[in-house]
Scaffold this active site. Structure first.
Site, short mmCIF file in Angstrom:
data_model
loop_
_atom_site.label_atom_id
_atom_site.label_comp_id
_atom_site.label_asym_id
_atom_site.label_seq_id
_atom_site.Cartn_x
_atom_site.Cartn_y
_atom_site.Cartn_z
N GLY A 85 47.08 57.14 47.48
CA GLY A 85 45.64 57.06 47.34
C GLY A 85 45.08 55.70 47.72
O GLY A 85 43.88 55.57 47.92
N SER A 122 50.92 59.61 50.92
CA SER A 122 50.55 60.83 50.22
C SER A 122 51.54 61.96 50.48
O SER A 122 52.39 61.90 51.36
CB SER A 122 49.15 61.28 50.65
N CYS A 123 51.39 63.02 49.70
CA CYS A 123 52.28 64.18 49.82
C CYS A 123 52.25 64.76 51.23
O CYS A 123 53.31 64.97 51.85
CB CYS A 123 51.88 65.23 48.80
N HIS A 145 50.37 72.86 49.18
CA HIS A 145 49.76 72.81 50.51
C HIS A 145 50.59 73.64 51.49
O HIS A 145 51.80 73.81 51.30
CB HIS A 145 49.71 71.37 51.03
#
Length: 348
Positions: free
Chosen positions: A116, A145-146, A226
């Site tokens: 982030g 990030s992922c 996701h």
């Protein structure tokens, strides 16, 4: 730097979705010790940490009284915690980590931020299979990030096989974390990210500037994981088997099959629960082997990303890299994978 005759002393600032998973992962490593957790929460979230025997600290001095009144045994402030640590993993909410970096610099303690925050805060972005060597001995790095982690993992696998020319991906992003779905998220709509490329492509290039990658993203009304779809131009004509072998070479890409009944992201999460993964964690990129399609010098594939879990092994490896405890990326990856059970039960 931590001496190699003792465990690396790890402090954790922030015990949320990522922080609690980092805490458990650190506790699984035989070369690390979790010396304490700092937070400001006064509700149920810290009770599990206390029950596990983790020592609790207040991230802000102003939070001590409220935390004590909530029944927590507070050992001191974040500043106290840093005094007994070799490195701190910051898992606080977006933008707070960047402010905390000023304190970490002042205390001259090594630190890891999460995706982030912006790349510029640390000057280095981390995915173990791509940028481990660049993190060795640094004061800080940022575990991306992922989604960016998954992009770098998969494209690095193709790159190492000499197959990657350029990549274009579409990301279906889950709307919010499951534990907060009562507070927000979306319903009965799809929300395109307001720029092309979406931020994940440039973020992947902060890890590896050589990547020719463009991403597009849309938020979808679900909270499980996701889903990515990719079209990649290869450096040459290749077979499906060559592309699959490239993915198989990565220890953090798990090949799954529609033909095994793993036909949707919920079935993969159920598999993680069935094999006893804590919190149903999917640390790997779960890539559908039987969806991989190759036409000449173009490859097409799809995979699933668990945004709560995929960055956890990267964070563990980043600890070893920054402290210099393990100089070799593959050795650290193997050690982390063994401790977390990464790799099973996926098809190899």
């Amino acid at each position: 730097m931590a001496g190699h005759d003792r465990k690396t002393r790890v402090a954790l600032n922030g015990y949320g979705v990522i922080g609690k998973r980092v805490a458990d992962a650190v506790a699984c490593q035989d070369d690390m010790e979790l010396v304490g957790i700092a937070d400001i929460a006064t509700d149920w979230r810290l009770r599990t940490a206390a029950q596990k025997g983790f020592k609790l600290f207040a991230s802000l001095e102003s939070s001590i009284d409220a935390m004590c009144k909530a029944g927590f045994d507070i050992a001191g402030t974040l500043d106290t915690l840093l005094g007994g640590a070799d490195i701190v993993v910051d898992c606080t909410p977006k933008r707070i980590g960047a402010k905390n970096a000023e304190l970490y610099h002042k205390r001259d303690v090594k630190f890891i931020l999460q995706g982030g925050e912006k790349h510029e805060v640390t000057g280095h972005s981390f995915v173990a299979e791509a940028s481990y060597a660049g993190a060795l001995g640094r004061q800080s790095t940022r575990v991306v990030s992922c989604n960016t982690t998954s992009v770098v993992r998969t494209l690095t696998a193709l790159k190492h096989a000499g197959l990657l020319h350029r990549a274009r991906g579409t990301l279906l992003r889950r709307a919010t974390d499951p534990w907060e779905s009562h507070k927000g998220g979306i319903m009965n709509t799809l929300v395109p990210e307001d720029e092309i490329p979406s931020h994940q492509g440039p973020d992947a290039q902060s890890v590896d500037p050589e990547l020719d990658v463009v991403t597009m993203a849309v938020m979808v009304p679900e909270t499980l994981a996701h889903l990515h779809y990719w079209a990649v131009q290869l450096t040459r004509k290749a077979s499906k088997e060559e592309v699959i072998d490239a993915f198989r070479s990565s220890p953090r890409i798990g090949l799954i099959r529609m033909s095994d009944g793993l036909t949707a992201i919920n079935t993969v999460k159920e598999l993680m629960a069935d094999i006893g993964r804590p919190r149903d964690n999917l640390y790997e990129v779960a890539l559908w082997e039987d969806l991989v399609t190759v036409q000449g010098d173009e490859a097409f594939y799809a995979y699933m990303v668990d945004n709560q879990a995929i960055v956890i092994p990267e964070t563990i490896d980043a600890i070893r890299a920054l402290t210099g405890r393990e100089k070799n990326a593959n050795a650290s990856i193997a050690k982390t994978n063994a401790a977390l059970g990464i790799g099973a039960p996926f098809a190899r």
